[in-house]
Design an enzyme around this catalytic site. Sequence first.
Site: not given
Lengths: 390, 397
Positions: B262, B270, B275, B279, B305
Amino acid sequence: MISNTPTDALTLLAATVLEFGVASVFWAVMAQGARLAPRASFGLAAVNALLAVSLSLHALRGTAPNLLTFWASDVLSIASLAVLRTVLPTLVRQPLAWRSALAVLLIGAAVLATLPYTGDMRMETRCVFASLFALALMASLDTWWALRQRVSVQMSLLLSGPLFLISILLLGRLLESLLLPGNHTDILGSGDFNIAWLWSMLAMNLVLNATMAFLILAKLIRRIQRLTRHDPLTDVLNRRALSEAIDTEHARLQRGKPYALVMIDMDRFKQLNDSLGHAAGDAALLRLVEVLKPCVREVDVLGRLGGEEFCVLLPLTDIAGAALVAERMRLNLEECQFSWQGKAWLLTASFGIAEAEPGDVSADSVLSRADRAMYLAKAQGRNVVQALDA
Amino acid sequence: MSLFDANTLLQVSAAFHGFMALVWLIMSRVFRIAPTAALLLAAAYFAIIPALLCLDCQVWWPALLQGWLQKLLSLLGFTLMALGIRRMMRLRMRWLDIGSVAGLATLAMLAGNASGRSAAALAATSAGMGLLTLLAAKDVHTGGRATLTDGVRRFLLLPYLLLAAMLLARSVSLLWMNEQRPFFVQGDHASAWLAWAYLLLTLAIGIGLVGIVVTRLIDRIRYMTLRDPLTDALNRRALGSELQTLQAQAERGQSHCLVVLDVDHFKRINDSHGHAAGDAALLHLVGVLRANMRDLDRLGRLGGEEFCVLLPHTSLADASRVAQRMCEALRRSPLIWREQPLKLSASFGVAPCQSGDPQGEHSLALADWLVYRAKSEGRDRICVAEPGAALGRVLKP
């Protein structure tokens, strides 16, 4: 054809039969090997095979038993288009249309059985082509209507147009037998009319099979487009598609068109996953979408940002309107029943709403405002709607 | 006199070629499927038509073009066809082999014509077409390996090989017997059968090419339903079915492991960088993970994630080493975002595939729990399941 040598009717007929045969094998391979639209592909294999047999039998008139070469040949040709009419709707996501097809086939076969098959056989020709025309027309109309609901006019025309052409050709043959009764045709004759008819049959074969292939391609392409724009689990728009929609709407903001966003986050999703399993989590997300969908208008866009987070874009809506929508969603969700394997679970979500302001440089700032509002809602004890002004 | 007429068969072939040209044009322009390859094929079909349409209309053409225009167009058509097929099969576009075959055949044909030996010119044309068909067959063979099963591939290859054999045999027979006659002769028995064979083989090749395009689309759909669209890692459903296979093997005593990880502070990335940065961070992460995986390992995205790496035939100790390497590699290579390095780290949980768990839920839950333990111990570290001990062993590589 541009040629100074005449076309040989027998060769042309044999070549047409060959093309029907090859097409039949192709569809059978597609259905068997690629599992590609199996019902339609098997159907098309049958359509081509039936036509090939029908034509071959027709060519044997005078050498083989009359029952086979006359009645059976004509019934097989009607059966072929009946199969086409049955399976074609499956390519445009409609159920099999076998009732009307079977009705036309049975009527046609019965009428043909009562006809004598002597003399100039005008009645027989009329019966065969009337049946073929009815079947082709039904198939074309079905395809046209089904396509019109999904794709553009041009695309629907391109895909269903050839079928209408085939119908017109068959109608032409019917009218010809009514208007020019003297034109007795021998399929192996070398008259201009017969040669032209054989050529048009060959063309019909090519056009029919290509149209079917294009219908299948269009179906596959639509599926790919859907996969790239939709979330596979809940079938709402995925994040990329939603962002595009929001960006487009933001561009309209400069022209005085307001919009609002509702950010939705399911409450205690992690606990749900941990206690009841991932499958329960998936079911809860599906239920959530099922409840939320009726709350939005046609023009609104619902998308999944990822995980348990969703967002609704409300064009031409201010914050008061968004609050109404969000409150309705919250209430509906609270009242809906959700249980997993007998265990009830209270489904709620926290809602953050924000309205686009003229000062927002990009859609990202509206999104982050709605996001912050949603976190405020969470902090207030969840299952509430919270607004945030710029 | 033959039962069948070669001329009519060639007319039918010509009609089929014209129709296929139209089909590929529609593919290229309307459906935008393999646009370049489809355009090349459309051009190829157009180019071949004049050679088929009429055997004796050469007399209509200017004297200068007589004798070589049809041959030249046939060679051009076959060349374009070979190029189109190469492009369609997604192979590297190398021109040398196709270009040299086409060039040599053209030169030989022109030389034969110039020296008045029309049989030799025809033989050269025929040989060139045969060799180009062989090259196309080779491309279908190599290019189809990825998407087509062996049986289907052999079925598709057959018409190419037969057509090549037919064209080469014709070439040899023309040279050997020094026949002074055109490729197809009207009213001739042998010509009629040659024309039948040509029609059947071109039908099979043409329809087969459409089939290849369709299977390619189906393959793409199959791929897309198994993959996460952003990172190209397996999606949760696909990962689940891979895990089930491993669990079934674990039942029979095989030792497999899985690593769940994770990303640390993903929400912060973010929120502070947008965002798009999030990504980019996930893509960067997947790149780093892949660099530390073997071919048979599987990477999947569990959602958000959270990722999972399946390590078949790996002991817990080895899996722990893999996770350590990944953790270290991630720390060492920050994401460069808008020319700024962005620190990236993740917390790892390493667990074996336990027996008695056909769905893999318990193995996954254990690994998940170990990730949370790694997080609570300060993140950017790994936590390995320890047989017999309730708590895992936390390591900071």
